[in-house]
Design a protein around this motif. Structure first.
Motif, PDB file in Angstrom:
ATOM      1  N   ASN A   1       0.854  -1.179   0.000  1.00  0.00           N
ATOM      2  CA  ASN A   1       0.000   0.000   0.000  1.00  0.00           C
ATOM      3  C   ASN A   1       0.889   1.227   0.000  1.00  0.00           C
ATOM      4  OD1 ASN A   1      -2.443  -1.513   0.277  1.00  0.00           O
ATOM      5  ND2 ASN A   1      -1.915  -1.829   2.406  1.00  0.00           N
ATOM      6  N   ALA A   2       0.339   2.384  -0.379  1.00  0.00           N
ATOM      7  CA  ALA A   2       1.145   3.598  -0.428  1.00  0.00           C
ATOM      8  C   ALA A   2       0.317   4.815  -0.027  1.00  0.00           C
ATOM      9  CB  ALA A   2       1.696   3.808  -1.844  1.00  0.00           C
ATOM     10  N   LEU A   3       0.966   5.724   0.697  1.00  0.00           N
ATOM     11  CA  LEU A   3       0.406   7.038   0.982  1.00  0.00           C
ATOM     12  C   LEU A   3       1.237   8.017   0.178  1.00  0.00           C
ATOM     13  CD1 LEU A   3      -1.361   9.065   2.550  1.00  0.00           C
ATOM     14  CD2 LEU A   3       0.375   9.027   4.341  1.00  0.00           C
ATOM     15  N   VAL A   4       0.591   8.777  -0.703  1.00  0.00           N
ATOM     16  CA  VAL A   4       1.276   9.691  -1.603  1.00  0.00           C
ATOM     17  C   VAL A   4       0.845  11.113  -1.273  1.00  0.00           C
ATOM     18  CG1 VAL A   4       1.654  10.301  -4.021  1.00  0.00           C
ATOM     19  CG2 VAL A   4       1.280   7.908  -3.389  1.00  0.00           C
ATOM     20  N   PHE A   5       1.826  12.010  -1.139  1.00  0.00           N
ATOM     21  CA  PHE A   5       1.558  13.414  -0.839  1.00  0.00           C
ATOM     22  C   PHE A   5       1.620  14.229  -2.122  1.00  0.00           C
ATOM     23  CE2 PHE A   5       3.500  11.482   2.823  1.00  0.00           C
ATOM     24  CZ  PHE A   5       2.690  11.882   3.861  1.00  0.00           C
ATOM     25  N   SER A   6       0.869  15.312  -2.163  1.00  0.00           N
ATOM     26  CA  SER A   6       0.880  16.210  -3.316  1.00  0.00           C
ATOM     27  C   SER A   6       2.228  16.899  -3.422  1.00  0.00           C
ATOM     28  CB  SER A   6      -0.215  17.262  -3.162  1.00  0.00           C
ATOM     29  OG  SER A   6      -0.142  18.194  -4.215  1.00  0.00           O
ATOM     30  N   SER A   7       2.714  17.047  -4.648  1.00  0.00           N
ATOM     31  CA  SER A   7       3.958  17.777  -4.858  1.00  0.00           C
ATOM     32  C   SER A   7       3.746  18.984  -5.761  1.00  0.00           C
ATOM     33  CB  SER A   7       5.018  16.853  -5.462  1.00  0.00           C
ATOM     34  OG  SER A   7       4.589  16.385  -6.722  1.00  0.00           O
ATOM     35  N   SER A   8       2.490  19.355  -5.975  1.00  0.00           N
ATOM     36  CA  SER A   8       2.179  20.498  -6.824  1.00  0.00           C
ATOM     37  C   SER A   8       2.772  21.767  -6.239  1.00  0.00           C
ATOM     38  CB  SER A   8       0.667  20.670  -6.960  1.00  0.00           C
ATOM     39  OG  SER A   8       0.096  19.521  -7.503  1.00  0.00           O
ATOM     40  N   LYS A   9       3.184  22.647  -7.102  1.00  0.00           N
ATOM     41  CA  LYS A   9       3.740  23.923  -6.660  1.00  0.00           C
ATOM     42  C   LYS A   9       2.630  24.830  -6.154  1.00  0.00           C
ATOM     43  CE  LYS A   9       7.944  23.057  -8.028  1.00  0.00           C
ATOM     44  NZ  LYS A   9       8.352  21.877  -7.337  1.00  0.00           N
ATOM     45  N   ALA A  10       2.975  25.657  -5.189  1.00  0.00           N
ATOM     46  CA  ALA A  10       2.000  26.602  -4.640  1.00  0.00           C
ATOM     47  C   ALA A  10       1.645  27.629  -5.690  1.00  0.00           C
ATOM     48  CB  ALA A  10       2.573  27.286  -3.404  1.00  0.00           C
ATOM     49  N   SER A  11       0.397  28.049  -5.676  1.00  0.00           N
ATOM     50  CA  SER A  11      -0.008  29.096  -6.613  1.00  0.00           C
ATOM     51  C   SER A  11       0.568  30.420  -6.141  1.00  0.00           C
ATOM     52  CB  SER A  11      -1.534  29.175  -6.702  1.00  0.00           C
ATOM     53  OG  SER A  11      -2.060  29.612  -5.474  1.00  0.00           O
TER      54      SER A  11
ATOM     55  N   VAL B   1      -8.077  22.914  11.660  1.00  0.00           N
ATOM     56  CA  VAL B   1      -7.362  22.598  10.424  1.00  0.00           C
ATOM     57  C   VAL B   1      -7.895  23.497   9.316  1.00  0.00           C
ATOM     58  CG1 VAL B   1      -6.866  20.819   8.703  1.00  0.00           C
ATOM     59  CG2 VAL B   1      -6.986  20.202  11.124  1.00  0.00           C
ATOM     60  N   GLU B   2      -6.986  24.210   8.645  1.00  0.00           N
ATOM     61  CA  GLU B   2      -7.367  25.114   7.548  1.00  0.00           C
ATOM     62  C   GLU B   2      -6.489  24.864   6.330  1.00  0.00           C
ATOM     63  OE1 GLU B   2      -7.239  29.192   8.790  1.00  0.00           O
ATOM     64  OE2 GLU B   2      -8.615  28.860  10.464  1.00  0.00           O
ATOM     65  N   PHE B   3      -7.132  24.896   5.163  1.00  0.00           N
ATOM     66  CA  PHE B   3      -6.435  24.707   3.889  1.00  0.00           C
ATOM     67  C   PHE B   3      -6.499  26.019   3.117  1.00  0.00           C
ATOM     68  CE2 PHE B   3      -7.809  20.589   5.331  1.00  0.00           C
ATOM     69  CZ  PHE B   3      -6.676  19.819   5.142  1.00  0.00           C
ATOM     70  N   TYR B   4      -5.335  26.583   2.796  1.00  0.00           N
ATOM     71  CA  TYR B   4      -5.256  27.892   2.145  1.00  0.00           C
ATOM     72  C   TYR B   4      -5.107  27.789   0.632  1.00  0.00           C
ATOM     73  CZ  TYR B   4      -4.054  28.773   6.997  1.00  0.00           C
ATOM     74  OH  TYR B   4      -4.050  28.785   8.361  1.00  0.00           O
ATOM     75  N   ASP B   5      -4.360  26.817   0.178  1.00  0.00           N
ATOM     76  CA  ASP B   5      -4.061  26.708  -1.249  1.00  0.00           C
ATOM     77  C   ASP B   5      -4.054  25.226  -1.628  1.00  0.00           C
ATOM     78  OD1 ASP B   5      -3.309  27.258  -3.843  1.00  0.00           O
ATOM     79  OD2 ASP B   5      -1.191  27.530  -3.364  1.00  0.00           O
ATOM     80  N   VAL B   6      -5.233  24.697  -1.940  1.00  0.00           N
ATOM     81  CA  VAL B   6      -5.367  23.279  -2.268  1.00  0.00           C
ATOM     82  C   VAL B   6      -5.085  23.096  -3.759  1.00  0.00           C
ATOM     83  CG1 VAL B   6      -6.921  21.290  -2.285  1.00  0.00           C
ATOM     84  CG2 VAL B   6      -7.078  22.990  -0.444  1.00  0.00           C
ATOM     85  N   PRO B   7      -4.105  22.247  -4.109  1.00  0.00           N
ATOM     86  CA  PRO B   7      -3.814  22.017  -5.529  1.00  0.00           C
ATOM     87  C   PRO B   7      -4.994  21.373  -6.237  1.00  0.00           C
ATOM     88  CG  PRO B   7      -2.066  21.111  -4.120  1.00  0.00           C
ATOM     89  CD  PRO B   7      -3.195  21.509  -3.227  1.00  0.00           C
ATOM     90  N   ASP B   8      -5.111  21.618  -7.543  1.00  0.00           N
ATOM     91  CA  ASP B   8      -6.131  20.934  -8.326  1.00  0.00           C
ATOM     92  C   ASP B   8      -5.787  19.458  -8.366  1.00  0.00           C
ATOM     93  OD1 ASP B   8      -7.594  23.222  -8.887  1.00  0.00           O
ATOM     94  OD2 ASP B   8      -6.382  23.698 -10.653  1.00  0.00           O
TER      95      ASP B   8
ATOM     96  N   LYS C   1     -12.992  20.774  -2.323  1.00  0.00           N
ATOM     97  CA  LYS C   1     -11.721  20.347  -2.915  1.00  0.00           C
ATOM     98  C   LYS C   1     -11.246  19.099  -2.175  1.00  0.00           C
ATOM     99  CE  LYS C   1     -10.146  24.448  -5.082  1.00  0.00           C
ATOM    100  NZ  LYS C   1      -9.009  24.838  -5.849  1.00  0.00           N
ATOM    101  N   ALA C   2     -10.872  18.078  -2.938  1.00  0.00           N
ATOM    102  CA  ALA C   2     -10.457  16.802  -2.360  1.00  0.00           C
ATOM    103  C   ALA C   2      -9.144  16.961  -1.587  1.00  0.00           C
ATOM    104  CB  ALA C   2     -10.287  15.761  -3.455  1.00  0.00           C
TER     105      ALA C   2
ATOM    106  N   ASP D   1      -2.137  17.606  -0.185  1.00  0.00           N
ATOM    107  CA  ASP D   1      -1.587  18.725   0.589  1.00  0.00           C
ATOM    108  C   ASP D   1      -0.072  18.615   0.508  1.00  0.00           C
ATOM    109  OD1 ASP D   1      -1.807  21.015   2.320  1.00  0.00           O
ATOM    110  OD2 ASP D   1      -1.181  19.733   3.971  1.00  0.00           O
ATOM    111  N   ARG D   2       0.588  19.735   0.339  1.00  0.00           N
ATOM    112  CA  ARG D   2       2.041  19.732   0.215  1.00  0.00           C
ATOM    113  C   ARG D   2       2.745  19.567   1.554  1.00  0.00           C
ATOM    114  NH1 ARG D   2       0.058  23.164  -3.489  1.00  0.00           N
ATOM    115  NH2 ARG D   2       0.119  24.967  -2.135  1.00  0.00           N
ATOM    116  N   LEU D   3       2.008  19.718   2.649  1.00  0.00           N
ATOM    117  CA  LEU D   3       2.562  19.604   4.002  1.00  0.00           C
ATOM    118  C   LEU D   3       3.758  20.526   4.200  1.00  0.00           C
ATOM    119  CD1 LEU D   3       2.328  15.735   4.506  1.00  0.00           C
ATOM    120  CD2 LEU D   3       0.712  17.487   5.224  1.00  0.00           C
ATOM    121  N   ASP D   4       3.681  21.688   3.568  1.00  0.00           N
ATOM    122  CA  ASP D   4       4.770  22.662   3.656  1.00  0.00           C
ATOM    123  C   ASP D   4       4.499  23.756   4.685  1.00  0.00           C
ATOM    124  OD1 ASP D   4       2.752  24.034   2.369  1.00  0.00           O
ATOM    125  OD2 ASP D   4       3.911  24.491   0.568  1.00  0.00           O
ATOM    126  N   GLY D   5       3.337  23.714   5.320  1.00  0.00           N
ATOM    127  CA  GLY D   5       2.993  24.734   6.302  1.00  0.00           C
ATOM    128  C   GLY D   5       2.522  26.031   5.687  1.00  0.00           C
ATOM    129  N   VAL D   6       2.544  26.114   4.356  1.00  0.00           N
ATOM    130  CA  VAL D   6       2.089  27.313   3.658  1.00  0.00           C
ATOM    131  C   VAL D   6       0.720  27.060   3.016  1.00  0.00           C
ATOM    132  CG1 VAL D   6       2.586  28.927   1.767  1.00  0.00           C
ATOM    133  CG2 VAL D   6       4.443  28.086   3.224  1.00  0.00           C
TER     134      VAL D   6
END
Length: 193
Positions: free
Chosen positions: A13-23, A54-61, A78-79, A96-101
């Motif tokens: 099994n795998a847990l994959v995190f988003s690596s999309s760049k922040a807008s 918990v707040e999400f500011y910039d959710v990648p598409d 947004k998923a 989520d990029r888990l970058d704190g931003v």
């Protein structure tokens, strides 16, 4: 994405995190989107987690595929967490990029609770069966050893040998030795024989 599919197709099994760049939004977001929909019927028991704060500011598409199951989404629909099942395993996609931003999620107690739930869920989904019928195959990972009823090793360290599982053709108790513990699989004759 192909490497992840191959990893999961090997029975893991795998847990994959988003690596999309922040807008690059010019105006900073003061208040993010809260957790909205939670799939309460899923075995992860997501409704037992305290999502307050918990707040999400910039959710990648995120492009959903057929058969994807949204487990958590924001109030803006947004998923955030998506489950994708493959024939041999499960992929959980954390959007989520888990970058704190892009969110404050990695700094919230809900993050630790979610990671623990995911680990428990993966362990349950790859748990060994208690009983098999002779001739059935037992899927084993690369970090275990399998002993037959006479305590002879059935596996070498060759990972290719483990693909597709190991056929257990004799009745008896087989011992599976892992990194931290061991367990037994009872192989019985087919009652139709």
């Amino acid at each position: 994405d192909l490497d992840i599919r191959q990893f999961v197709d090997s029975g893991k099994n795998a847990l994959v995190f988003s690596s999309s760049k922040a807008s690059s939004s010019a105006t900073p977001v003061i208040r993010g989107a809260d957790v909205g929909l939670i799939d309460e019927s899923h075995p992860l028991a997501l409704s037992d987690i305290e999502w307050f704060g918990v707040e999400f500011y910039d959710v990648p598409d995120f492009a959903l595929e057929e058969g994807d199951r949204i487990l958590i989404e924001t109030t803006e629909r947004k998923a955030i967490l998506v489950e994708r099942k493959t024939p041999k395993g499960i992929i959980l996609l954390l959007n989520d990029r888990l970058d704190g931003v892009s969110s404050n999620f990695p700094f919230q107690p809900a993050f630790v609770s979610l990671m623990k739930s995911i680990i428990d869920y993966f362990e349950r989904s790859t748990a060994l069966p208690d009983r098999l019928t002779t001739g059935e195959r037992l899927s084993v990972s690369g970090n275990v050893q399998l002993l037959d009823p006479d305590n002879n090793s059935l596996l070498s360290f060759d990972e290719a040998e483990r693909l597709g599982g190991v056929a257990l053709n004799r009745p008896g108790l087989y011992k599976v030795i892992g990194l931290h513990d061991s367990s037994f699989v009872n192989v019985q004759l087919d009652p139709d024989e």
